[in-house]
Scaffold this motif. Sequence first.
Motif: not given
Length: 125
Positions: A60-62, A123-124, A66-70
């Motif tokens: 889940t963390l990966r 917005p991110k 991967y898709y939504h870093r920070d």
Amino acid sequence: MNFWDLNLVRKARHTVSLKKNRFIHDGFDLDLTYITNKVIAMGFPCEGAQTLYRNRLTETLRFLEYYHRDHYLIYNLCEEREYDAKKFGGRVVRFPFSDHNACPLALMKPFCDDVQEWLSANPKR
């Protein structure tokens, strides 16, 4: 784990998910789904023996990194369990209520206000 063990784990997870949507892409196979392009619903990620039939916390963390870093925040709505916020970089907010029950009305507005504030700040997100 060998191929047969992984295949059994995969079958167990799909059985537990029943007919729910799963995210199967880029090497991920998780019990989660995008409600909108900015909101995801997922089962509680686990460690230990429960990873045989639930999302692994590490996967889940990966996925989130991967898709939504920070740019993610986890809302824990589960009264019965808590996330270790340190494992998610402190990105956990709790609005708990009993599993398989409707959200109490008194909790709904503060939750929605918090989500709106979080999403509109960048917005991110």
